[in-house]
Design a protein around this motif. Structure first.
Motif, PDB file in Angstrom:
ATOM      1  N   GLY A 163      69.764 -49.979 -54.651  1.00 39.22           N
ATOM      2  CA  GLY A 163      69.002 -50.568 -55.561  1.00 39.22           C
ATOM      3  C   GLY A 163      69.274 -49.838 -56.767  1.00 39.22           C
ATOM      4  O   GLY A 163      70.244 -49.116 -56.993  1.00 39.22           O
ATOM      5  N   PRO A 164      68.637 -50.279 -57.958  1.00 35.35           N
ATOM      6  CA  PRO A 164      68.566 -49.848 -59.505  1.00 35.35           C
ATOM      7  C   PRO A 164      68.705 -48.325 -59.356  1.00 35.35           C
ATOM      8  O   PRO A 164      67.869 -47.822 -58.649  1.00 35.35           O
ATOM      9  CB  PRO A 164      67.816 -50.632 -60.046  1.00 35.35           C
ATOM     10  CG  PRO A 164      67.333 -51.567 -59.426  1.00 35.35           C
ATOM     11  CD  PRO A 164      67.436 -51.499 -58.037  1.00 35.35           C
ATOM     12  N   TYR A 165      69.375 -47.822 -60.390  1.00 30.22           N
ATOM     13  CA  TYR A 165      69.164 -46.210 -60.512  1.00 30.22           C
ATOM     14  C   TYR A 165      67.871 -45.901 -60.791  1.00 30.22           C
ATOM     15  O   TYR A 165      67.374 -46.608 -61.894  1.00 30.22           O
ATOM     16  CB  TYR A 165      70.351 -46.121 -61.337  1.00 30.22           C
ATOM     17  CG  TYR A 165      70.360 -44.233 -61.550  1.00 30.22           C
ATOM     18  CD1 TYR A 165      71.604 -43.716 -60.689  1.00 30.22           C
ATOM     19  CD2 TYR A 165      69.585 -43.296 -62.274  1.00 30.22           C
ATOM     20  CE1 TYR A 165      71.538 -42.308 -60.708  1.00 30.22           C
ATOM     21  CE2 TYR A 165      69.869 -42.190 -62.297  1.00 30.22           C
ATOM     22  CZ  TYR A 165      70.908 -41.688 -61.632  1.00 30.22           C
ATOM     23  OH  TYR A 165      71.102 -40.174 -61.357  1.00 30.22           O
ATOM     24  N   PRO A 166      67.322 -44.942 -60.437  1.00 32.27           N
ATOM     25  CA  PRO A 166      66.008 -44.510 -60.763  1.00 32.27           C
ATOM     26  C   PRO A 166      65.532 -44.022 -62.111  1.00 32.27           C
ATOM     27  O   PRO A 166      66.598 -43.636 -62.678  1.00 32.27           O
ATOM     28  CB  PRO A 166      65.341 -43.330 -59.838  1.00 32.27           C
ATOM     29  CG  PRO A 166      66.340 -43.597 -58.483  1.00 32.27           C
ATOM     30  CD  PRO A 166      67.723 -43.990 -59.100  1.00 32.27           C
ATOM     31  N   SER A 167      64.391 -44.474 -62.685  1.00 35.96           N
ATOM     32  CA  SER A 167      64.378 -43.981 -63.975  1.00 35.96           C
ATOM     33  C   SER A 167      63.950 -42.696 -64.191  1.00 35.96           C
ATOM     34  O   SER A 167      63.422 -42.114 -63.176  1.00 35.96           O
ATOM     35  CB  SER A 167      63.051 -44.584 -64.370  1.00 35.96           C
ATOM     36  OG  SER A 167      63.113 -46.294 -64.631  1.00 35.96           O
ATOM     37  N   PRO A 168      64.557 -41.858 -65.283  1.00 33.79           N
ATOM     38  CA  PRO A 168      64.479 -40.567 -65.223  1.00 33.79           C
ATOM     39  C   PRO A 168      62.723 -40.088 -65.150  1.00 33.79           C
ATOM     40  O   PRO A 168      62.180 -40.482 -66.020  1.00 33.79           O
ATOM     41  CB  PRO A 168      65.040 -40.090 -66.533  1.00 33.79           C
ATOM     42  CG  PRO A 168      65.944 -41.219 -66.956  1.00 33.79           C
ATOM     43  CD  PRO A 168      65.236 -42.513 -66.407  1.00 33.79           C
ATOM     44  N   PRO A 169      62.644 -39.073 -64.526  1.00 37.28           N
ATOM     45  CA  PRO A 169      61.265 -38.591 -64.565  1.00 37.28           C
ATOM     46  C   PRO A 169      60.680 -37.901 -65.769  1.00 37.28           C
ATOM     47  O   PRO A 169      59.628 -37.706 -66.167  1.00 37.28           O
ATOM     48  CB  PRO A 169      60.958 -37.678 -63.252  1.00 37.28           C
ATOM     49  CG  PRO A 169      62.458 -37.126 -63.144  1.00 37.28           C
ATOM     50  CD  PRO A 169      63.561 -38.281 -63.575  1.00 37.28           C
ATOM     51  N   LEU A 170      61.697 -37.204 -66.643  1.00 34.76           N
ATOM     52  CA  LEU A 170      61.528 -36.346 -67.749  1.00 34.76           C
ATOM     53  C   LEU A 170      62.104 -37.007 -68.866  1.00 34.76           C
ATOM     54  O   LEU A 170      63.305 -37.467 -68.559  1.00 34.76           O
ATOM     55  CB  LEU A 170      61.660 -35.048 -67.532  1.00 34.76           C
ATOM     56  CG  LEU A 170      60.947 -34.214 -66.466  1.00 34.76           C
ATOM     57  CD1 LEU A 170      61.491 -32.619 -66.413  1.00 34.76           C
ATOM     58  CD2 LEU A 170      59.536 -34.383 -66.516  1.00 34.76           C
ATOM     59  N   PRO A 171      61.793 -37.119 -69.904  1.00 40.12           N
ATOM     60  CA  PRO A 171      62.507 -37.566 -71.193  1.00 40.12           C
ATOM     61  C   PRO A 171      63.564 -36.427 -71.656  1.00 40.12           C
ATOM     62  O   PRO A 171      63.627 -35.294 -71.345  1.00 40.12           O
ATOM     63  CB  PRO A 171      61.265 -37.643 -72.298  1.00 40.12           C
ATOM     64  CG  PRO A 171      60.251 -36.699 -71.975  1.00 40.12           C
ATOM     65  CD  PRO A 171      60.329 -36.534 -70.447  1.00 40.12           C
ATOM     66  N   ASN A 172      64.849 -36.871 -72.379  1.00 38.81           N
ATOM     67  CA  ASN A 172      65.703 -36.304 -72.975  1.00 38.81           C
ATOM     68  C   ASN A 172      64.977 -35.307 -74.060  1.00 38.81           C
ATOM     69  O   ASN A 172      64.213 -35.851 -74.830  1.00 38.81           O
ATOM     70  CB  ASN A 172      66.677 -37.118 -73.464  1.00 38.81           C
ATOM     71  CG  ASN A 172      67.464 -38.044 -72.571  1.00 38.81           C
ATOM     72  OD1 ASN A 172      67.347 -37.924 -71.268  1.00 38.81           O
ATOM     73  ND2 ASN A 172      67.884 -39.214 -73.161  1.00 38.81           N
ATOM     74  N   ARG A 173      65.612 -34.114 -74.196  1.00 40.94           N
ATOM     75  CA  ARG A 173      65.062 -33.473 -75.257  1.00 40.94           C
ATOM     76  C   ARG A 173      66.234 -32.488 -75.695  1.00 40.94           C
ATOM     77  O   ARG A 173      66.850 -31.690 -74.776  1.00 40.94           O
ATOM     78  CB  ARG A 173      63.826 -32.413 -74.627  1.00 40.94           C
ATOM     79  CG  ARG A 173      63.253 -31.635 -75.727  1.00 40.94           C
ATOM     80  CD  ARG A 173      61.891 -31.259 -75.627  1.00 40.94           C
ATOM     81  NE  ARG A 173      60.940 -32.446 -75.154  1.00 40.94           N
ATOM     82  CZ  ARG A 173      59.728 -32.147 -75.046  1.00 40.94           C
ATOM     83  NH1 ARG A 173      59.146 -31.067 -75.016  1.00 40.94           N
ATOM     84  NH2 ARG A 173      58.846 -33.380 -74.658  1.00 40.94           N
ATOM     85  N   GLY A 174      66.521 -32.355 -76.957  1.00 43.12           N
ATOM     86  CA  GLY A 174      67.741 -31.645 -77.569  1.00 43.12           C
ATOM     87  C   GLY A 174      68.913 -32.169 -76.771  1.00 43.12           C
ATOM     88  O   GLY A 174      69.335 -33.032 -76.715  1.00 43.12           O
ATOM     89  N   ALA A 175      69.428 -30.833 -76.212  1.00 40.95           N
ATOM     90  CA  ALA A 175      70.948 -30.874 -75.608  1.00 40.95           C
ATOM     91  C   ALA A 175      70.886 -31.275 -74.124  1.00 40.95           C
ATOM     92  O   ALA A 175      72.062 -31.167 -73.612  1.00 40.95           O
ATOM     93  CB  ALA A 175      71.498 -29.559 -75.683  1.00 40.95           C
ATOM     94  N   ILE A 176      69.822 -31.633 -73.728  1.00 40.97           N
ATOM     95  CA  ILE A 176      69.652 -32.118 -72.253  1.00 40.97           C
ATOM     96  C   ILE A 176      69.318 -33.516 -72.290  1.00 40.97           C
ATOM     97  O   ILE A 176      68.402 -34.073 -72.751  1.00 40.97           O
ATOM     98  CB  ILE A 176      68.507 -31.443 -71.594  1.00 40.97           C
ATOM     99  CG1 ILE A 176      68.918 -29.742 -71.848  1.00 40.97           C
ATOM    100  CG2 ILE A 176      68.253 -31.656 -70.187  1.00 40.97           C
ATOM    101  CD1 ILE A 176      67.863 -28.889 -71.006  1.00 40.97           C
ATOM    102  N   THR A 177      70.087 -34.321 -71.459  1.00 44.07           N
ATOM    103  CA  THR A 177      69.870 -36.015 -71.316  1.00 44.07           C
ATOM    104  C   THR A 177      70.177 -36.237 -69.917  1.00 44.07           C
ATOM    105  O   THR A 177      70.679 -35.441 -69.102  1.00 44.07           O
ATOM    106  CB  THR A 177      71.087 -36.592 -72.188  1.00 44.07           C
ATOM    107  OG1 THR A 177      72.408 -35.951 -71.668  1.00 44.07           O
ATOM    108  CG2 THR A 177      71.109 -36.167 -73.410  1.00 44.07           C
ATOM    109  N   ALA A 178      69.571 -37.003 -69.549  1.00 48.91           N
ATOM    110  CA  ALA A 178      69.367 -37.630 -68.180  1.00 48.91           C
ATOM    111  C   ALA A 178      70.679 -38.414 -67.860  1.00 48.91           C
ATOM    112  O   ALA A 178      71.192 -39.255 -68.558  1.00 48.91           O
ATOM    113  CB  ALA A 178      68.058 -38.393 -68.047  1.00 48.91           C
TER     114      ALA A 178
END
Length: 375
Positions: free
Chosen positions: A277-292
């Motif tokens: 199925g579709p790729y799951p939504s990220p549980p935590l938002p992106n912040r700074g240099a960290i992206t989902a």
């Protein structure tokens, strides 16, 4: 004991060298509150008792019983009461201390009387194994006799019991001359393939002072290696060293990423979407240099780009067991987070080719997770 319990109270315990070892009575302002003589601890931790009156209470206590109590201090008073009243229990502390611990734990739960416990201990050790939920066999009794004790907290003791009740663990430990507590705990928390060489890997991972390749690393490598080639486990069954496991893992990662790179990533991603199925939504938002990572194609690309096996994490990702992120600075790091209670915590963080991230990168990841927890 007032400072230990938070209100005025005196607990009087009989020492080991008395007619009723570790029998106790509690008093407040001269009035009796409660008492206990057999499988009835006073509700005060063993370490607290030892810190206040240890030498006076335990003088003359046999070393075998001390070792057993130190392994499970949360059962300390109950063990001392049983071994102090029943000579057969004291003998078991020497011949099969783990079996004694299991019987005392069972006795506390079932509220056995002294007479009932004495009758239990008249049975053969194989029969006693059945009383604590293990097969009533000589093999079970022999396994418990060979197990070496070390200090545990109560949660670890529960895990150890789970390992002993697993028939696959019992069969595997026939190949080890001296099973031990931390080995059993590892096996209880590991749900992958079992073969005799696994015991050598566990021994190596649990060697004191080992840095970087401990039990968590071993569990991750075993799970990754099996996930990459679940239908071809013969090579895994030949592994007996950490270096051999690393080499097998790296070969399978290279083969997986080569196969992904040789094909059409968009097509492979479409197959994953059809499967999960579709790729799951990220549980935590992106912040700074960290992206989902937000797509099946992105997951495959991450594994190919970093030369590790995260591209094979499609099933854990689809089930919500992990979520994958990327740290861009100060270096490229793939981050796997997993549910931990009501929050998400770090599962793994790996640089290119499964290298350990720098301290600066690890601190950046921990700050990100701490910020999310505080949000």
């Amino acid at each position: 004991m007032s400072s230990a319990v938070g209100y005025p109270m005196v607990v009087r315990l009989s020492p080991w060298q008395s007619a009723t070892p570790f029998a106790w009575v509690s008093e407040a302002e001269g009035e009796p509150l409660a008492s206990g003589t057999f499988l009835e601890p006073p509700g005060i931790g063993w370490h607290t008792l030892m810190d206040t009156h240890g030498d006076a209470l335990t003088q003359g206590m046999p070393e075998a019983l001390r070792v057993a109590i130190n392994a499970v201090p949360f059962l300390g008073v109950a063990l001392a009461q049983v071994a102090g009243r029943l000579s057969t229990a004291l003998e078991l502390a020497t011949s099969s201390p783990l079996l004694l611990l299991l019987l005392v734990d069972k006795g506390v739960q079932a509220q056995w009387s002294e007479q009932a416990f004495s009758a239990v201990l008249s049975e053969k050790q194989a029969t006693l194994c059945g009383m604590v939920g293990l097969p009533s066999t000589r093999a079970s009794a022999k396994l418990l006799r060979r197990c070496q004790l070390s200090p545990m907290i109560q949660r670890e003791f529960i895990v150890l019991k789970r390992a002993l009740h697993d028939p696959s663990t019992a069969r595997l430990l026939r190949h080890h001359p001296a099973p031990y507590v931390q080995q059993l705990i590892f096996l209880a928390n590991y749900h992958g393939e079992r073969w005799p060489g696994l015991l050598l890997l566990i021994d190596d991972a649990l060697t004191p002072g080992r840095v970087g390749r401990g039990s968590a690393w071993l569990k991750e490598m075993l799970n990754d290696t099996q996930r990459l080639a679940a239908a071809d486990l013969e090579a895994l069954y030949r592994v007996t060293t950490m270096a051999g496991l690393q080499a097998l893992h790296d070969r399978r990662v290279a083969r997986f990423n080569t196969r992904m790179g040789a094909g059409d990533l968009a097509r492979d991603a479409a197959l994953l979407e059809k499967r999960h199925g579709p790729y799951p939504s990220p549980p935590l938002p992106n912040r700074g240099a960290i992206t989902a990572i937000t797509s099946w194609k992105g997951l495959l690309l991450e594994g190919k780009r970093m030369h590790h096996c995260v591209g094979s994490y499609d099933r854990p990702v689809a089930l919500g067991h992990v979520a994958i992120y990327r740290l861009h600075l100060p270096e490229s790091v793939t981050i796997a987070i997993a549910p931990q209670g009501h929050q998400w915590g770090l599962s793994q963080a790996r640089g290119a080719r499964n290298t350990t991230p720098s301290l600066e990168a690890q601190q950046a990841i921990q700050r990100w997770l701490a910020e999310q927890a505080d949000a």
